[in-house]
Scaffold this motif. Structure first.
Motif, PDB file in Angstrom:
ATOM      1  N   SER A  16      -0.601   2.335   5.397  1.00 18.02           N
ATOM      2  CA  SER A  16       0.306   2.342   4.354  1.00 18.02           C
ATOM      3  C   SER A  16       1.684   1.843   4.691  1.00 18.02           C
ATOM      4  N   VAL A  40       4.972   5.992   1.618  1.00 16.63           N
ATOM      5  CA  VAL A  40       4.380   7.292   1.535  1.00 16.63           C
ATOM      6  C   VAL A  40       5.110   7.914   0.430  1.00 16.63           C
ATOM      7  N   SER A  63      -4.628  10.300  -0.379  1.00 17.64           N
ATOM      8  CA  SER A  63      -4.670  10.743   1.217  1.00 17.64           C
ATOM      9  C   SER A  63      -5.419  12.195   1.286  1.00 17.64           C
ATOM     10  N   PHE A 107      -3.287   4.951  -2.152  1.00 24.70           N
ATOM     11  CA  PHE A 107      -4.569   5.598  -1.340  1.00 24.70           C
ATOM     12  C   PHE A 107      -4.200   7.188  -1.651  1.00 24.70           C
ATOM     13  N   THR A 113      -4.688   7.415   7.228  1.00 22.14           N
ATOM     14  CA  THR A 113      -4.544   6.951   5.986  1.00 22.14           C
ATOM     15  C   THR A 113      -2.935   6.504   5.954  1.00 22.14           C
ATOM     16  N   ALA A 163       0.719   5.337   0.125  1.00 20.38           N
ATOM     17  CA  ALA A 163      -0.284   6.506   0.358  1.00 20.38           C
ATOM     18  C   ALA A 163       0.535   7.724  -0.449  1.00 20.38           C
ATOM     19  N   LYS A 191       0.808  -1.326  -0.031  1.00 23.90           N
ATOM     20  CA  LYS A 191       0.179   0.064  -0.029  1.00 23.90           C
ATOM     21  C   LYS A 191       0.909   1.202  -0.020  1.00 23.90           C
TER      22      LYS A 191
END
Lengths: 288, 289
Positions: free
Chosen positions: A185, A188, A170, A168, A181, A5, A3
């Motif tokens: 994750s 980032v 955010s 994602f 969020t 973000a 994941k």
């Protein structure tokens, strides 16, 4: 599932621009990816794709209702409520729940010794699934207008995300919606712009990510429009600058019409491919 | 009477703070300026206020488990609705990010192993800037209840306005439509909505107007960087007409706005003759007449 973000302290730096174009790049490589719009207050990502609504699920929260025939107006529920959402006035036989202040913790139900409190569901928003034939999948959290916090809706959107790779988009800021969020994750990307406002908000975001121990890198959007303060800061702090997107009125204009900027712009598409490669190198397990 | 004017946007980055900064430096009379974007306050960069007072803001509380007392019964976890209590390596702990501070775990713990700790790292600053007084909040990253801090900033502004006999309060609101925005507009005399010509901004504007339907406030829309997309500008004007909301101005795109910011000046201070400054002055006269 890995994941990523895409976040920023300051609003309007280009989070949605980066997440939609990066997402398009990944699906063009045939990656099983999903784009999750976590900006439940103002969701916009889905509008860049020609997807259809597949299903929509309501997100609700429990709120108490007080049965005045059973209530003895003792005031214990009011004492236990940490959000000032219950008002009891014994002299007037008044018991009232301010639903918009309630966080649904359930303390009042536990507090009540007379069985006067039951709970009902209150609508907070929805989580919407979009997709199309080309393998594009979008999950959108959408807050009902007037609801105070987007957190339960964006958490549900995140929990409704299934794929090999998730991006994602955010919410802006550095408070709870952003934290929830990035907490969900693995990696980032912070999007900023090369201005004093951009730098100030970037520093705040970096501070949190370092405290949380999340790996991250930075994209400078609209390069050329401001000055070098952000570049200097990144160099000094030894933070990776993973991409720079030059300011271009034509890109801004395409984006403003709801079009994906990588379509029909080979130079920009190559930049996003390079970003996707750098990210997959970091992830491992996903090959382009 | 004190006039309160809020600048909001829905979508972030449309130019709220730059426009608020310009308003704050146009007025011949002193103003009280409130930066209510407590998540990511920026106006102080342009205004460089001298801080006179700093106050602590308690944003909430987080639960803490004393492992010396805890008997691992798990009652707290059964009651917690925020999934904030985890059981790992043989002990229960609080996940601070998920904890909502409701205190229910503290109340139900049979051995009183749980206590609440106040989150006291957020601050509110107030002081002088070159055209009056300024108040701004600084929510500690990750903390909650930004709406309450906004309310505290606004209360302080009214107090200062009363003491200093200043009759205008200018509010720079946060983006979005959540609690902090609601708190920054309740009870103001006028709301200026700053938008830009893009599909995303239009969709955010629709939600912002929906939110404002719940308030009976005088309002107007300014389209910033309107020349970046004449087509979307037309759509926004049509949309506003259909909702009966007036367009109070159209501001052109001009990189001088960024130059001004880099030099800690508002655009009207940096270049009063620029096309942006002239349009902002027009908007200001329009909404304050």
């Amino acid at each position: 599932m890995f994941k990523i973000a895409v976040a920023s302290g300051k609003g309007g730096t280009g989070k949605t621009f980066v997440s939609t174009n990066l997402y398009q790049t990944f699906i063009e490589y045939g990656i099983n990816a999903v784009l999750t719009d976590c900006d439940a207050e103002e969701p916009n990502a889905a509008s860049f794709f020609k997807t259809e609504l597949i299903e929509s699920k309501q997100v609700t929260q429990k709120v108490p209702q007080i049965d005045s025939s059973k209530c003895l107006f003792c005031g214990k529920c009011q004492d236990w409520c940490a959000y000032n959402a219950i008002l009891i006035i014994k002299e007037r036989g008044l018991s009232r729940v301010m639903e918009e202040l309630c966080h649904g913790c359930g303390a009042c139900s536990v507090a009540c010794e007379n069985g006067a409190i039951t709970e009902k569901e209150m609508l907070l928003g929805e989580v919407i699934n979009f997709s199309d034939n080309s393998g594009c999948k979008i999950v959108e959290g959408r807050l009902k207008v007037g609801v105070y916090t987007p957190v339960p809706v964006l958490k549900r959107a995140i929990n409704s995300t299934y794929a090999d790779l998730a991006i994602f988009d955010s919410p802006p800021g550095t408070s709870c919606p952003f934290i929830h969020t990035v907490n969900a994750s693995d990696y980032v990307i912070l999007v900023t712009e090369p201005t004093p406002f951009g730098l100030n908000d970037l520093k705040l975001s970096v501070e949190i990510l370092q405290k949380m121990g999340r790996p991250f890198s930075v994209i400078i959007n609209r390069a050329g429009l401001g000055n070098r303060v952000v570049h200097d800061y990144l160099k000094r702090e030894n933070i990776e600058l993973i991409m720079e997107i030059p300011f271009d009125k034509e890109i801004a204009s395409a984006y403003s019409k709801g079009k994906l900027a990588v379509s029909g712009r080979p130079l920009l598409a190559a930049k996003f491919s390079s970003l996707a490669r750098k990210l997959t190198d970091k992830i491992g397990g996903i090959a382009l | 009477m004190i006039n309160e004017l809020a600048v909001i946007s829905g979508k972030g980055g449309t130019g709220k703070s730059s426009i608020t900064a310009a308003f704050a430096t146009i007025s011949e009379n002193r103003v009280v300026l409130a930066d209510c974007d407590v998540d990511a306050a920026n106006l102080h960069i342009i205004m460089e206020p001298e801080i006179e007072f700093t106050e602590v803001y308690i944003s909430g509380e987080k639960a803490k488990i004393d492992h010396q007392i805890c008997k691992n019964c798990g009652v707290c976890q059964d009651y917690c609705r925020f999934d904030a209590i985890t059981f790992t390596e043989g002990k229960y702990s609080i996940d601070e990010i998920s904890c909502d501070g409701c205190k229910l775990c503290e109340r139900v713990c049979p051995v009183k192993a749980i206590s609440m700790e106040k989150s006291d790292k957020s601050r509110m600053h107030s002081g002088n800037f070159r055209n009056g007084k300024m108040v701004y909040g600084r929510l500690e990253p990750g903390e909650e209840n930004s709406g309450k801090l906004v309310a505290m900033v606004r209360n302080r502004c009214r107090e200062i306005a009363g003491q200093e006999q200043i009759d205008t309060i200018l509010i720079d609101s946060p983006p979005g439509i959540g609690c902090a925005v609601i708190s920054s507009i309740s009870g103001v005399n006028y709301v200026l909505i700053v938008t830009e010509p893009s599909m995303s901004a239009l969709s955010d504007l629709e939600r912002t107007l929906q939110l404002l339907e719940g308030f009976s406030l005088e309002k107007g829309v300014a389209i910033n960087k309107h020349d970046l997309s004449p087509e979307l500008t037309e759509r926004i004007i049509d949309f506003c007409n259909s909702k009966g909301v007036g367009i109070v101005g159209k501001i052109p795109f001009n990189p001088e706005v960024v130059e001004a910011m880099i030099n800690s000046k508002s655009i009207v201070e940096w270049n009063p003759l620029s096309n942006v400054s002239k349009e902002i002055v027009k908007i200001w006269e329009n909404i304050t007449k």
